[in-house]
Design a protein around this motif. Sequence first.
Motif, PDB file in Angstrom:
ATOM      1  N   UNK A  71       5.890  15.788 -24.828  1.00 41.20           N
ATOM      2  CA  UNK A  71       5.164  16.814 -25.577  1.00 41.20           C
ATOM      3  C   UNK A  71       5.817  18.188 -25.468  1.00 41.20           C
ATOM      4  N   UNK A  73       8.678  20.742 -25.810  1.00 45.00           N
ATOM      5  CA  UNK A  73       9.970  20.782 -26.506  1.00 45.00           C
ATOM      6  C   UNK A  73      11.090  21.271 -25.576  1.00 45.00           C
ATOM      7  N   UNK A  75      13.723  22.695 -26.491  1.00 40.78           N
ATOM      8  CA  UNK A  75      14.121  24.019 -26.976  1.00 40.78           C
ATOM      9  C   UNK A  75      13.272  25.107 -26.315  1.00 40.78           C
ATOM     10  N   UNK A  76      11.950  24.867 -26.253  1.00 42.25           N
ATOM     11  CA  UNK A  76      11.052  25.858 -25.662  1.00 42.25           C
ATOM     12  C   UNK A  76      11.378  26.071 -24.185  1.00 42.25           C
ATOM     13  N   UNK A  80      12.399  29.534 -22.550  1.00 40.75           N
ATOM     14  CA  UNK A  80      11.571  30.130 -21.497  1.00 40.75           C
ATOM     15  C   UNK A  80      12.396  30.394 -20.240  1.00 40.75           C
TER      16      UNK A  80
ATOM     17  N   UNK B 169       7.602  18.060 -30.882  1.00 40.91           N
ATOM     18  CA  UNK B 169       8.571  18.742 -30.020  1.00 40.91           C
ATOM     19  C   UNK B 169       9.900  18.952 -30.750  1.00 40.91           C
ATOM     20  N   UNK B 172      10.879  21.849 -33.546  1.00 37.69           N
ATOM     21  CA  UNK B 172      11.379  23.179 -33.159  1.00 37.69           C
ATOM     22  C   UNK B 172      12.871  23.331 -33.460  1.00 37.69           C
ATOM     23  N   UNK B 183       9.398  26.700 -33.879  1.00 39.41           N
ATOM     24  CA  UNK B 183      10.772  26.852 -33.398  1.00 39.41           C
ATOM     25  C   UNK B 183      11.446  28.091 -33.972  1.00 39.41           C
ATOM     26  N   UNK B 186      10.582  30.763 -31.715  1.00 36.76           N
ATOM     27  CA  UNK B 186      11.363  30.651 -30.483  1.00 36.76           C
ATOM     28  C   UNK B 186      12.756  31.244 -30.706  1.00 36.76           C
ATOM     29  N   UNK B 189      12.644  34.872 -31.114  1.00 36.84           N
ATOM     30  CA  UNK B 189      12.261  35.428 -29.811  1.00 36.84           C
ATOM     31  C   UNK B 189      13.434  35.530 -28.854  1.00 36.84           C
ATOM     32  N   UNK B 198       7.699  34.194 -27.477  1.00 31.08           N
ATOM     33  CA  UNK B 198       8.273  32.943 -26.956  1.00 31.08           C
ATOM     34  C   UNK B 198       7.206  32.106 -26.264  1.00 31.08           C
ATOM     35  N   UNK B 199       6.424  32.757 -25.403  1.00 35.30           N
ATOM     36  CA  UNK B 199       5.407  32.003 -24.669  1.00 35.30           C
ATOM     37  C   UNK B 199       4.337  31.476 -25.621  1.00 35.30           C
ATOM     38  N   UNK B 202       5.655  28.514 -27.579  1.00 31.30           N
ATOM     39  CA  UNK B 202       5.797  27.334 -26.717  1.00 31.30           C
ATOM     40  C   UNK B 202       4.447  26.688 -26.457  1.00 31.30           C
ATOM     41  N   UNK B 205       2.976  24.975 -29.472  1.00 28.13           N
ATOM     42  CA  UNK B 205       3.682  23.735 -29.761  1.00 28.13           C
ATOM     43  C   UNK B 205       3.113  22.583 -28.923  1.00 28.13           C
ATOM     44  N   UNK B 206       2.919  22.837 -27.633  1.00 25.10           N
ATOM     45  CA  UNK B 206       2.360  21.798 -26.765  1.00 25.10           C
ATOM     46  C   UNK B 206       0.919  21.498 -27.166  1.00 25.10           C
TER      47      UNK B 206
END
Lengths: 242, 232
Positions: A71, A73, A75-76, A80, B169, B172, B183, B186, B189, B198-199, B202, B205-206
């Motif tokens: 779940x 990504x 990329x994320x 981060x 996922x 992105x 994405x 992201x 960002x 960014x946060x 993210x 997305x989850x």
Amino acid sequence: MDAFRAGVSWLLDGSNWSGTDGLTQQLVEQVLLTVTSLVIATLVALPVALWLGHLGRGGALAINVSNIGRAVPTFAVLVLLSVGPLGTDRLGPYGRAGLATLVSLVLFALPPIITNAYVGMREVDREIVEAARGMGMNGARLFRRVELPLALPLIMTGLRLALVQVWATATIAALVAGPGLGNTITAGFANDDSDRVIGGAIVVALIAVALEGFASVAERTLDPVRRVRRVASVRVAEPLAA
Amino acid sequence: MTLLAADGGPACYVFTINDWICGDYYRDRWRELWDASVEHLWITAAAVVLGLLLAIPVALLARRLPRFEGLVLGATTIIYTVPSLAMFSLLVPFTFLTPRTVIIGLALYSLTILVRQILAGLRSVPDEVREAAAGLGYSSLRMLARIELPLALPVIMAGLRVATVSTVALTTVGSIVGYGGLGNLLASGVDTDFKAQILAASVLCVLLAVVLDLGLLGVQRVLTPWARARSS
């Protein structure tokens, strides 16, 4: 098809392979990243997963690790980590944002290794384990002589999935200006140079397929009881593509 | 848009402050987050639906023709191995910088999961059940629709959930062609070192993955009431 021909001739041009940020350097970075993170992930995950599998505990952990890995990504996580605590400093031969990339790769190699090793250990026929105990095998001997050989195919499957996953994630590192072959693709997009995009994509894809092929041959060769085994269980295919 | 927070001080997302968690950002930019989430959702949905529509005939054909099955499994393994960044790049000459590039690429990945799961699901139907249905005079099409697919549904739905969650996922990465949903946030960002964005992207997305997964689980429970009755 012209686009692919142009991509191939871009690859055949030796000047694209040389220099800083040439293909050779990016290839070396990506191979180093892949090998290092796979070794680290294996050293961390395999003992834990095998130990839990031997004890028969922590099944929920083994499954959830896989679900979370799917779940979140890649990329994320790369973004981060590189914008956050680990930064984008060069890390020796690993290139720019080397540490953030390495940590992301290790994180994404963990789920397939843990889940498959755990499931492999648990799927060893309970009657065989009972029989081995009845023959007077202690825990360590049971693990080494019975459980480990029978679990080996799934352990190897986990390592193969992790390898392919790590290679894919290392490609994405370029999206955060990290190291690796993805840079050829991102630079191609940035400069509107489609030959470079296709050339880079061909190299990345071919090596990925070669790694998969090499790993599945190794998997079959190393299986100690492959002729005896017929796995008929229904299992959900693991995602790798990152 | 204001760079001043409600109390008059600078907003917590200005470059000099750049907080990870920032209420001003959510208030001022919720529209951007919403649009990106919507794009993310429809790209994911289109990819999974396309993957499913392709997977069903492929799986049914593969079940009939063992030689075709080997070919399909081999080809999908190769497809699945190709990293998404390379996959999108290789599709660009055919589909250009459009959402189609991302949707087709992701559909190919879900196809791989779904073909395997549909085959596994159909194989999990016991032979006795099939023979009983044949004895009752079911034609093969009716048997498929009324007996085999319903019984295979839990396994197929498990595959659909895996395909959906991993597609969320992977969407992105579509930011490479400008259609990555969250994405895109992201990617921009990273370029501007925008931590709140960014946060938020993210986490959304989850969340999207979790919500879709639970939604599909709900659909599965509705479609297979007998499984619920058995477990309770």
